[in-house]
Design an enzyme around this catalytic site. Sequence first.
Site, mmCIF file in Angstrom:
data_model
loop_
_atom_site.group_PDB
_atom_site.id
_atom_site.type_symbol
_atom_site.label_atom_id
_atom_site.label_comp_id
_atom_site.label_asym_id
_atom_site.label_seq_id
_atom_site.Cartn_x
_atom_site.Cartn_y
_atom_site.Cartn_z
ATOM 1 N N LYS A 172 0.557 -1.323 -0.032
ATOM 2 C CA LYS A 172 0.066 -0.063 0.012
ATOM 3 C C LYS A 172 0.847 1.267 -0.008
ATOM 4 C CE LYS A 172 -4.057 -2.306 2.362
ATOM 5 N NZ LYS A 172 -4.905 -2.181 3.207
ATOM 6 N N LYS A 230 -5.964 -11.790 -6.161
ATOM 7 C CA LYS A 230 -6.976 -12.116 -5.136
ATOM 8 C C LYS A 230 -8.224 -11.105 -5.664
ATOM 9 C CE LYS A 230 -7.639 -11.032 -0.184
ATOM 10 N NZ LYS A 230 -7.316 -10.345 0.965
ATOM 11 N N LYS A 277 -12.625 -5.653 -4.139
ATOM 12 C CA LYS A 277 -13.678 -4.581 -4.747
ATOM 13 C C LYS A 277 -12.913 -3.510 -5.390
ATOM 14 C CE LYS A 277 -13.318 -2.896 0.060
ATOM 15 N NZ LYS A 277 -12.854 -4.254 0.778
#
Length: 348
Positions: free
Chosen positions: A115, A211, A214
């Site tokens: 991230k 993976k 969303k």
Amino acid sequence: MMAFIPRVFSGIKPSGDLHLGNYLGAIRRFVPLQQTHETIYCVVDMHAITVWQEPEDLRRWTYEIAAAYIASGLDPKKSIIFNQSQVVEHAELGWIFNCVARVGWMMRMTQFKDKAGGEGGENSEAVSLGLFAYPSLMAADILLYKATGVPVGDDQKQHLELTRDIAKKFNHDFRKQIKGLGFDEDYFPLTDTLVTGPATRVMSLKDGKKKMSKSDASDMSTIYMMDDADTISKKIKRATTDPESLPTEAAGLEGRAEAANLVAIYASLADQSVDQVLAEFGGSGWGKFKPALADLAVSVLSPIAGEMRRLVGDRAEMDKILRDGADRARAIAIPHMDEIRQIVGFVR
């Protein structure tokens, strides 16, 4: 090591709409543990704000996750269900663990690296301090209740190892004070990972190496818990596959990421092993398997979605459930936190 109560803690972050990966990788695994453990299931809203969340979205997603817990079979009378921010002891213990954990431990966390811009952390100075330190808060979530087990997906195993490291260091650093309170051995347990069965990590319907998420650019890659039957069926039937038939045993899925993902999803939804699924469908083409998977997914997910919509529409009922859960969680957390303050040396 002293005997700890068999207690499970886990939580899901309200940072977007729930999808099939959340259900199969976590929520579906929560339900059977009600029969064997004390179970505490949290909506970890404090974790969600490590990145920006629109406040109204955060509230909506918090209710949706709590509703998904209940619609999937968690009983609010058996399991403690609450949102994290209602129990302030999570934050207090998180700060104490910030002072126990080492910066080097946090720097090794692969999710932070991802991230913050990869291995070099090119974006690390722009992300929140909370994003860097949140594994300490995750450890606090678990250890505040002295949880002995956590049902987590593969992507959270590293964070659970960190939780064990923090527990070990706390137990070692405060050994004399722990004994002074009358504990013969460790204050915190070394929590175990509870990961079993197929589909512990659900992958994208468009790329079996990624993976399910969303944040994927293609909406067709992800099945959301609130998707209607037609949408679920369409997404499964358009899922990426390969030209080969299904093998007759699990070894034949090696190197076939998309095939392995769809078979694992079927196995998890049907409460079967991968080998059982292949015993039925081995040798079949996707023209037979995909419609069967679509029908199965609709039969499992549609009733859950309907109950979720009912619960989310009744905020008074949801508020009552979350407040009751928070009260029961505090009944465990407050005496533990009082002991921890004494161990650390805070004046009470």
